[in-house]
Each structure stands twice: as structure tokens, then as C-alpha cells.
Scaffold this active site. Structure first.
Site, PDB file in Angstrom:
ATOM      1  N   HIS A 121       1.101  -1.081   0.003  1.00 18.88           N
ATOM      2  CA  HIS A 121      -0.182   0.025   0.095  1.00 18.88           C
ATOM      3  C   HIS A 121       0.831   1.385   0.174  1.00 18.88           C
ATOM      4  O   HIS A 121       2.093   1.313   0.577  1.00 18.88           O
ATOM      5  CB  HIS A 121      -0.818   0.006   1.195  1.00 18.88           C
ATOM      6  CG  HIS A 121      -0.478   0.069   2.633  1.00 18.88           C
ATOM      7  ND1 HIS A 121       0.200   1.208   3.117  1.00 18.88           N
ATOM      8  CD2 HIS A 121       0.234  -1.066   3.275  1.00 18.88           C
ATOM      9  CE1 HIS A 121       0.775   0.653   4.241  1.00 18.88           C
ATOM     10  NE2 HIS A 121       0.824  -0.545   4.548  1.00 18.88           N
ATOM     11  N   HIS A 130      12.170  -1.140 -12.311  1.00 17.06           N
ATOM     12  CA  HIS A 130      11.974  -2.553 -12.607  1.00 17.06           C
ATOM     13  C   HIS A 130      12.058  -3.264 -11.184  1.00 17.06           C
ATOM     14  O   HIS A 130      12.956  -3.123 -10.400  1.00 17.06           O
ATOM     15  CB  HIS A 130      13.221  -3.128 -13.406  1.00 17.06           C
ATOM     16  CG  HIS A 130      12.689  -4.836 -13.634  1.00 17.06           C
ATOM     17  ND1 HIS A 130      13.601  -5.438 -14.467  1.00 17.06           N
ATOM     18  CD2 HIS A 130      12.092  -5.662 -13.090  1.00 17.06           C
ATOM     19  CE1 HIS A 130      13.466  -6.524 -14.615  1.00 17.06           C
ATOM     20  NE2 HIS A 130      12.455  -6.923 -13.509  1.00 17.06           N
TER      21      HIS A 130
END
Length: 212
Positions: A121, A130
Site C-alpha cells: 500500500h 523494474h
């Protein structure tokens, strides 16, 4: 959908798109040794059409190609990935098999959230970053543009990681990491910094793993 790049990363994205039932029109690659990949034609990138996904794993190369194109970009999320409806996923980004992106996470443009990676979150992932296979970002982590979080790494809550850096595989990140550096280890620490000009992907020959 069109793909730009016909290497190993493209093979995984092809599987992803096929699983979703998204038609693949063609791939573009000016260095391909074959005229097709898995039966899809490989074209020279003279005129590039969209929607397009830049299917190249190198973050700096992916940025150079994406920013040189004016076509629309697609987004691909595997059916097995769990992505909160309250998360935001930027254009050109791919979310691979088994990945999890939790509520209020913000994933930038042309990112890779790779196989089994978790982004919890309120994380913020910069463009061209990446998150490698099985890496775990706990809540409210920030990852800068073009940075790679290595396979199996764990980043504890609230950490800030700079742009165009590399966190090596298997690291445990418990402190902030600055821009333009390579870091590794359990209680990850900076191993070396890099030449900022040479690791700038906007410059000819730039690549973010160029040591200083």
C-alpha cells in the site's frame, strides 16, 4: 498490441497477452536474427504503430525507445496478478504472473513489476523502474525513476530509494538509498556510486550500471 523488442522479456509479455486474449499484431526489432517470434512477425521499426509495449528489460534502453515514439502505449496485467482497483498503473507498464499491487500504490510509466513481486500500500514507483521477481516492497516505499530492485529483495516500510540505482538481488533494505548507486546486502549498504552523466539514459551510450 505491438511490442518493441524481440528478446526474452518479449517472450514473457507474449505469454501474458495471450493469457488475456489480447491480439498481438507484430513485434519491432532492428537487431533481430529472425523474421518471427512464436509465429508473430518481427518488423523493422521504420514506422511504429500502437498501442505499443516496449518489451526490453534494460531500463535505460526502454526509456530511450519509449521517449522517441509518439504512438499510444498499452498496459498489460497478467490474469494471475492481484492489482487493487485503488492502485494506479502507468502506460507501458507490465505486471507479470503472480505479482501483487496493493491499495493506493502508484506505478509509473513503462515499469516492470515482475513475476511474484509485491508492491504494498501507498508505494510509489517511478517511471522505467523494474521490481524484479519475488522482490517485496512493504508499505509507503518510494522507488525512483529507472531503479531496479533485485530479485528476492525486501524493502522495509517507508524507505526512499533514489533514481537510476540498483539494489542487488537478495538485499534487505532498511535505510534510504541515494540516486545513482549500487547497493547490496542484508541491511543493504551502498557499494559504489556511478558517474551521473554516463548513467543518464538520455545521453548516447548512457547506461545506469556504468561505474564511476
Amino acid at each position: 498490441m505491438y511490442l518493441y523488442g524481440a528478446s526474452g522479456h518479449a517472450k514473457v509479455i507474449i505469454d501474458l497477452l495471450e493469457a488475456q486474449g489480447i491480439p498481438i499484431d507484430a513485434l519491432y526489432d532492428d537487431r533481430a536474427s529472425s523474421s518471427e517470434l512464436f509465429g508473430y512477425p518481427i518488423l523493422r521499426p521504420v514506422r511504429v504503430e500502437g498501442p505499443l509495449i516496449v518489451s526490453i528489460g534494460d531500463n535505460a534502453v526502454r526509456k530511450r525507445i519509449a521517449e522517441a515514439r509518439s504512438c499510444a502505449f498499452g498496459t498489460a496485467i497478467h490474469l494471475s496478478a492481484v492489482v487493487s482497483p485503488r492502485a494506479a498503473i502507468g502506460a507501458g507498464t507490465v505486471v507479470m504472473q503472480g505479482a501483487v499491487v496493493q491499495s493506493d500504490a502508484r506505478i509509473g510509466r513503462h515499469c516492470i513489476v515482475n513475476t511474484g513481486a509485491t508492491v504494498d500500500h501507498e508505494c510509489t514507483i517511478g517511471d522505467y523502474a523494474h521490481i524484479s521477481p519475488n522482490a517485496s516492497l512493504c508499505g509507503n516505499v518510494s522507488v525512483g525513476e529507472g531503479t531496479q530492485i533485485g530479485a528476492g529483495s525486501v524493502v522495509v516500510p517507508g524507505i526512499r530509494i533514489g533514481k537510476w540505482s540498483l539494489v542487488c538481488a537478495g538485499s534487505v533494505v532498511t535505510r534510504d538509498i541515494p540516486d545513482y548507486c549500487v547497493a547490496a546486502g542484508n541491511r543493504c549498504k551502498v557499494l559504489r556510486t556511478m558517474n551521473k552523466e554516463r548513467c543518464n539514459p538520455d545521453l548516447e551510450g548512457g547506461g545506469f550500471l556504468t561505474p564511476e
